[in-house]
Scaffold this active site. Structure first.
Site, PDB file in Angstrom:
ATOM      1  N   HIS A 125      34.559  44.437  36.381  1.00 29.86           N
ATOM      2  CA  HIS A 125      34.412  43.835  37.454  1.00 29.86           C
ATOM      3  C   HIS A 125      33.240  43.728  37.886  1.00 29.86           C
ATOM      4  O   HIS A 125      32.642  42.633  38.971  1.00 29.86           O
ATOM      5  CB  HIS A 125      35.121  44.042  38.515  1.00 29.86           C
ATOM      6  CG  HIS A 125      37.180  44.199  38.424  1.00 29.86           C
ATOM      7  ND1 HIS A 125      37.058  42.706  37.818  1.00 29.86           N
ATOM      8  CD2 HIS A 125      38.265  44.741  38.167  1.00 29.86           C
ATOM      9  CE1 HIS A 125      38.816  42.261  38.082  1.00 29.86           C
ATOM     10  NE2 HIS A 125      38.920  43.280  38.551  1.00 29.86           N
ATOM     11  N   HIS A 164      43.993  41.931  35.590  1.00 30.54           N
ATOM     12  CA  HIS A 164      43.008  41.632  36.115  1.00 30.54           C
ATOM     13  C   HIS A 164      41.444  40.246  35.214  1.00 30.54           C
ATOM     14  O   HIS A 164      40.695  42.064  34.259  1.00 30.54           O
ATOM     15  CB  HIS A 164      42.310  42.245  37.047  1.00 30.54           C
ATOM     16  CG  HIS A 164      43.087  43.050  37.880  1.00 30.54           C
ATOM     17  ND1 HIS A 164      43.440  43.994  38.419  1.00 30.54           N
ATOM     18  CD2 HIS A 164      43.844  42.542  39.216  1.00 30.54           C
ATOM     19  CE1 HIS A 164      44.691  44.377  38.317  1.00 30.54           C
ATOM     20  NE2 HIS A 164      44.686  43.601  39.513  1.00 30.54           N
TER      21      HIS A 164
END
Length: 309
Positions: A125, A164
């Site tokens: 991320h 994710h």
């Protein structure tokens, strides 16, 4: 076939805050499981710290300085609602990124065909100039750029099966025609990126989504039909894996229903593609996975598949 496991005690010193799911117990569960099995094909190494030069290939200054010079002397420094630093976070982040680089160095040198980095904080991320989603530096991206800058590797494929979307990895390689980023992830879910229309400046991004409740059979069909053909056509010289295990049915942060056998299956498929195109070279970095027992079982299955056992 031998696999090198990179880990470092510094990973245990990063504290994201009380009750945070990205906790040292994740690494402890993995290492305890590995010790209990002690497979003869697994080599253990401690990684060095990443250098500022290695970090800057993905994270230009002043971002590395902000992270490394900004760790608190006590307590916590919050970077976003989900991401915090403690006094041990900078050292852990340097070892995590350094593990990805050392793993790349080792597989390219022929010391093993595959390597796995059991490190934290995770990385996928982290954008070039922004920490988010538990991540400080984008470990897999830093490792990929080590392959290119230090070893002259051209075509690199990064496959991310974390539940994710790896928005940071996508951002790092959006304009890079020599890097394929292929991701499967639950949709909708944090961080809200990874729509299938996001394809990169050169068609080098492949995002494929799964709805909440999707099981291993649906995941395997998606990978067989969409991800594996894309990687095969790209013909990478090095295959890298963002290995998140939070798509497991037991994980508390998402709603997919995979099991360790599904992670072993996708790993075997990727290892086969690496054997076809990349002289067998695979580097895998831990991303998510927040139920420690399920994480430990999944990592063991992943390691066994990396070793072709």
């Amino acid at each position: 076939m031998s696999v090198i496991l990179f880990s470092h005690p510094a990973s245990l010193e990063h504290d994201a805050g009380p009750g945070h799911p990205e906790a040292p117990r994740r690494i402890r569960a993995i290492l305890d499981a590995v010790e209990a099995v002690d497979p003869p094909w697994l080599l253990r190494r401690e990684p060095p710290e990443a250098s500022r030069e290695q970090l800057a290939r993905v994270h230009p200054e002043p971002y590395p300085a902000m992270i490394l010079d900004g760790a608190p002397s006590s307590g916590y420094r919050r970077l976003d609602p989900d991401t915090a630093m403690s006094p041990g976070s900078a050292a852990a982040a340097l070892r995590a990124a350094g593990a990805a680089c050392a793993a790349v160095d080792a597989v390219i040198a022929g010391e093993a065909e595959a390597a796995f980095c059991a490190v934290r904080p995770p990385g996928h991320h982290a954008e070039p100039d922004r920490a988010m989603g538990f991540c400080l530096f984008n470990n897999i991206a830093v490792g990929a750029m080590q392959a290119r800058a230090a070893h002259g590797i051209g075509r690199i494929a990064i496959v991310d099966f974390d539940v994710h979307h790896g928005n940071g990895t996508q951002a790092a390689f959006w304009n890079d025609p020599l890097t394929l980023f292929a991701s499967t992830h639950q949709w909708p879910l944090y961080p809200g990126t990874g729509h299938e229309s996001e394809r990169g400046a050169h068609g080098n991004i492949v995002n494929r989504t799964l709805p909440p409740g999707a099981d291993g059979a649906r995941f395997r069909r998606l990978v067989e039909r969409e991800i594996l053909p894309a990687v095969d056509a790209f013909a990478p010289e090095l295959l890298m894996i963002s290995a998140g295990f939070d798509a497991h049915e037991a994980d508390p942060l998402a709603q997919l229903r995979l099991h360790e056998e599904d992670f072993a299956w996708v790993t075997r498929e990727l290892v086969a593609l690496a054997a076809r195109h990349a002289n067998g070279r695979v580097v895998s970095c831990l991303e998510g996975g927040y139920d420690p027992p399920a994480l430990a079982r999944s990592v063991l299955a992943h390691l066994k598949a990396l070793a072709r056992q």
